[in-house]
Design a protein around this motif. Structure first.
Motif, mmCIF file in Angstrom:
data_model
loop_
_atom_site.group_PDB
_atom_site.id
_atom_site.type_symbol
_atom_site.label_atom_id
_atom_site.label_comp_id
_atom_site.label_asym_id
_atom_site.label_seq_id
_atom_site.Cartn_x
_atom_site.Cartn_y
_atom_site.Cartn_z
ATOM 1 N N UNK A 138 6.599 -2.484 11.614
ATOM 2 C CA UNK A 138 5.569 -2.949 10.691
ATOM 3 C C UNK A 138 5.528 -2.202 9.371
ATOM 4 N N UNK A 139 6.332 -1.162 9.230
ATOM 5 C CA UNK A 139 6.399 -0.440 7.950
ATOM 6 C C UNK A 139 7.417 -1.173 7.075
ATOM 7 N N UNK A 140 6.926 -2.126 6.269
ATOM 8 C CA UNK A 140 7.818 -2.993 5.490
ATOM 9 C C UNK A 140 7.599 -2.855 3.994
ATOM 10 N N UNK A 141 6.712 -1.938 3.599
ATOM 11 C CA UNK A 141 6.366 -1.813 2.184
ATOM 12 C C UNK A 141 6.218 -0.339 1.829
ATOM 13 N N UNK A 142 6.615 0.037 0.620
ATOM 14 C CA UNK A 142 6.525 1.440 0.188
ATOM 15 C C UNK A 142 5.095 1.966 0.231
ATOM 16 N N UNK A 143 4.102 1.065 0.185
ATOM 17 C CA UNK A 143 2.703 1.488 0.257
ATOM 18 C C UNK A 143 2.368 2.076 1.631
ATOM 19 N N UNK A 144 3.213 1.808 2.643
ATOM 20 C CA UNK A 144 3.001 2.373 3.982
ATOM 21 C C UNK A 144 3.704 3.712 4.168
ATOM 22 N N UNK A 145 4.460 4.138 3.164
ATOM 23 C CA UNK A 145 5.224 5.389 3.245
ATOM 24 C C UNK A 145 4.326 6.551 2.834
ATOM 25 N N UNK A 146 4.216 7.565 3.697
ATOM 26 C CA UNK A 146 3.250 8.640 3.449
ATOM 27 C C UNK A 146 3.872 10.036 3.394
ATOM 28 N N UNK A 147 5.207 10.129 3.413
ATOM 29 C CA UNK A 147 5.838 11.450 3.366
ATOM 30 C C UNK A 147 7.249 11.325 2.803
ATOM 31 N N UNK A 148 7.828 12.434 2.319
ATOM 32 C CA UNK A 148 9.213 12.387 1.826
ATOM 33 C C UNK A 148 10.200 11.934 2.910
ATOM 34 N N UNK A 198 -1.037 1.637 -6.224
ATOM 35 C CA UNK A 198 -0.944 1.351 -4.794
ATOM 36 C C UNK A 198 -0.256 2.451 -3.990
ATOM 37 N N UNK A 199 0.353 3.441 -4.664
ATOM 38 C CA UNK A 199 1.102 4.460 -3.929
ATOM 39 C C UNK A 199 0.491 5.854 -4.007
ATOM 40 N N UNK A 200 -0.497 6.058 -4.873
ATOM 41 C CA UNK A 200 -1.042 7.403 -5.086
ATOM 42 C C UNK A 200 -2.053 7.778 -4.007
ATOM 43 N N UNK A 201 -1.818 8.922 -3.371
ATOM 44 C CA UNK A 201 -2.726 9.416 -2.327
ATOM 45 C C UNK A 201 -3.223 10.806 -2.738
ATOM 46 N N UNK A 202 -4.412 10.871 -3.339
ATOM 47 C CA UNK A 202 -4.959 12.149 -3.781
ATOM 48 C C UNK A 202 -5.458 12.983 -2.608
#
Length: 481
Positions: free
Chosen positions: A81-91, A288-292
């Motif tokens: 289900x991880x099909x989008x860069x917005x679901x990526x949370x680490x290097x 959509x990708x920034x996680x403060x």
């Protein structure tokens, strides 16, 4: 629906990341309205985010469709289900995501061999797309997702490597061989300029692939960055066409509210905005990708409260259970801000919000899409760049077109630790006040409105982008087998 005689069939292959997927879907829709048969390649989960919009277009007899391929999440070591860069949370996840993009080559090639389109518009991050197009003897156009200005800056840095001569990360240098003076420091450069990582090799492949492609298609308009559009095409010698702002293909509120993803809060949000005076609300959104970090979100909340301004603040945090304390908000913040502001957790109808007359400013991460949407809406911006080409875009807004105030974030920052703070509340308060209140704010707003008018004219019949887009289509018709 059968193709018409001499009708071009163009496939669009967007990177599976909101900042690339959304504008390329808009572009496909734009081309389809000019009589092209457009097919968008994506994966099942990503398709759900824009399928309703495409269905509405089809009901208007516009020839556009979605072609789905399975995303190899598990094969690349990602969760199902991880099909989008917005679901990526680490290097680590990022590395696996790019591996999955490589694995898409075979299913995409099979799809194109079956359908035999006349042209392929593919994102920069699919370097193998040029190879597929060459096999099929069709042109491949590259989509970067950014404008001429950052493209020129990237090219100069790669070619001349001025940062390699510096000893200090904070020492300023001038980016050589460009129109105008652009000053940067080492710490403002993307990490792949400073150390070899998985992106370094991918971008090298992408650039080589681009040089063998038919040309580049850019979401921009000539009047916004004329010197850089000319530099890219004439000095650097690249074939390129500007076709933007593509967000303007969304003409009704339903399209705008569902752009990228359905935003359930949009009616409440617009109703609240309609109760406010013109230019009185600050819109705060970091893409959509920034996680403060929790600590940085607290600083933002305190800065907004201290400014006394009305605001809409978009935050990538889920709502907690009733009664549960949200660590990233000061105690009692939402209660105190009931009349002053709205917090949107998740996806916001950004284009709808920005174009509302109550919105007088935009605090942004300076992603190209957000920046261009702010320009199109005619609003000045508080610039808070984080990563990718965003620190270059900030220079364009503050020093180039002069419709931005820098908040003071001066280092490239893709990932955050829980206590990281880039900008303190005092700097936030000061910057938002400069953009929203006073004579300087009005002058910036006036310049922004003038650019917004130019943006709208560019995509109308006879406008610069409309003309360039038709020129490209005519060239493709002449050159397609």
């Amino acid at each position: 629906m059968d193709s018409k005689p001499n009708q071009l069939h163009i496939y669009f292959l967007p990177l599976l990341s909101p900042g690339h997927l959304i504008p390329l879907v808009d572009m496909a829709r734009q081309f389809a309205r000019l009589g092209v048969k457009a097919s968008i390649i994506t994966t099942p989960l990503n398709a759900t985010n824009f399928s309703k919009t495409i269905e509405r277009d089809k009901q208007l007899d516009i020839e556009i469709s979605i072609r789905q391929v399975k995303f190899p999440s598990v094969e690349a070591g990602l969760p199902e289900g991880c099909e989008n860069a917005a679901s990526v949370t680490s290097p680590e996840m990022s590395l696996k995501f790019y591996k999955a993009l490589d694995l898409l080559q075979q299913p995409v090639e099979q799809l194109l061999e079956e359908d035999r389109p006349d042209c392929l518009v593919a994102d920069l991050f699919f370097p193998w797309a040029t190879e597929i197009a060459a096999k099929l003897r069709i042109p491949r156009l590259v989509f970067h997702g950014i404008g001429f200005f950052p493209l020129c800056v990237y090219h100069s840095l790669r070619t001349h490597k001025p940062h390699k001569k510096l000893e200090s990360d904070s020492e300023a240098f001038i980016v050589p061989d460009l129109p105008g003076t652009i000053k940067l420091t080492k710490r403002q450069l993307p990490d792949h300029f400073q150390e070899v990582n998985h992106l370094t090799e991918l971008i090298d492949k992408a650039i080589k692939s681009e040089l063998k492609s038919y040309g580049v298609i850019v979401n921009s308009f000539h009047e916004l960055e004329p010197a850089y559009s000319e530099h890219y095409r004439k000095v650097m010698g690249r074939k390129a066409w500007h076709v933007g702002p593509v967000s303007l293909c969304n003409r009704d509120n339903e399209d705008k509210a569902q752009r990228g993803r359905a935003a359930s809060i949009h009616e409440k949000c617009l109703s609240w905005l309609s109760s406010k005076k013109p230019n009185s609300v600050l819109y705060v959104c970091f893409g959509s990708l920034s996680l403060f970090s929790t600590a940085q979100l607290l600083e933002i909340a305190n800065g907004l409260e201290a400014s006394g301004l009305q605001f809409i603040w978009v935050v990538r945090r889920e709502k907690t259970y009733d009664g549960e304390k949200e660590e990233w908000l000061p105690e009692g913040f939402e209660k105190r801000m009931e009349e002053k502001g709205i917090i949107i957790r998740g996806w916001s109808p950004q284009v709808l919000i920005l174009e509302h007359e109550a919105v007088g400013g935009f605090m942004t991460h300076c992603g190209w899409n957000s920046m261009l949407e702010g320009v199109t809406a005619g609003v000045p911006m508080v610039t808070w760049p984080l990563f990718a080409e965003q620190l270059f875009n900030e220079k364009f807004l503050t020093d180039g077109v002069r419709i931005g105030v820098a908040i003071g974030s001066e280092r490239w920052s893709r990932w955050f630790h829980e206590n990281d703070v880039l900008v303190k509340s005092e700097a936030i308060q000061k910057a938002v006040s400069l953009v929203m209140v006073g004579e300087e704010a009005e002058e910036m707003r006036s310049r922004a409105r003038a650019l917004g008018d130019m943006a709208k004219k560019a995509v109308e019949e006879g406008g610069s982008s409309y003309t360039d887009m038709n020129r490209l289509l005519e060239e493709l018709r002449l050159n397609c087998p």
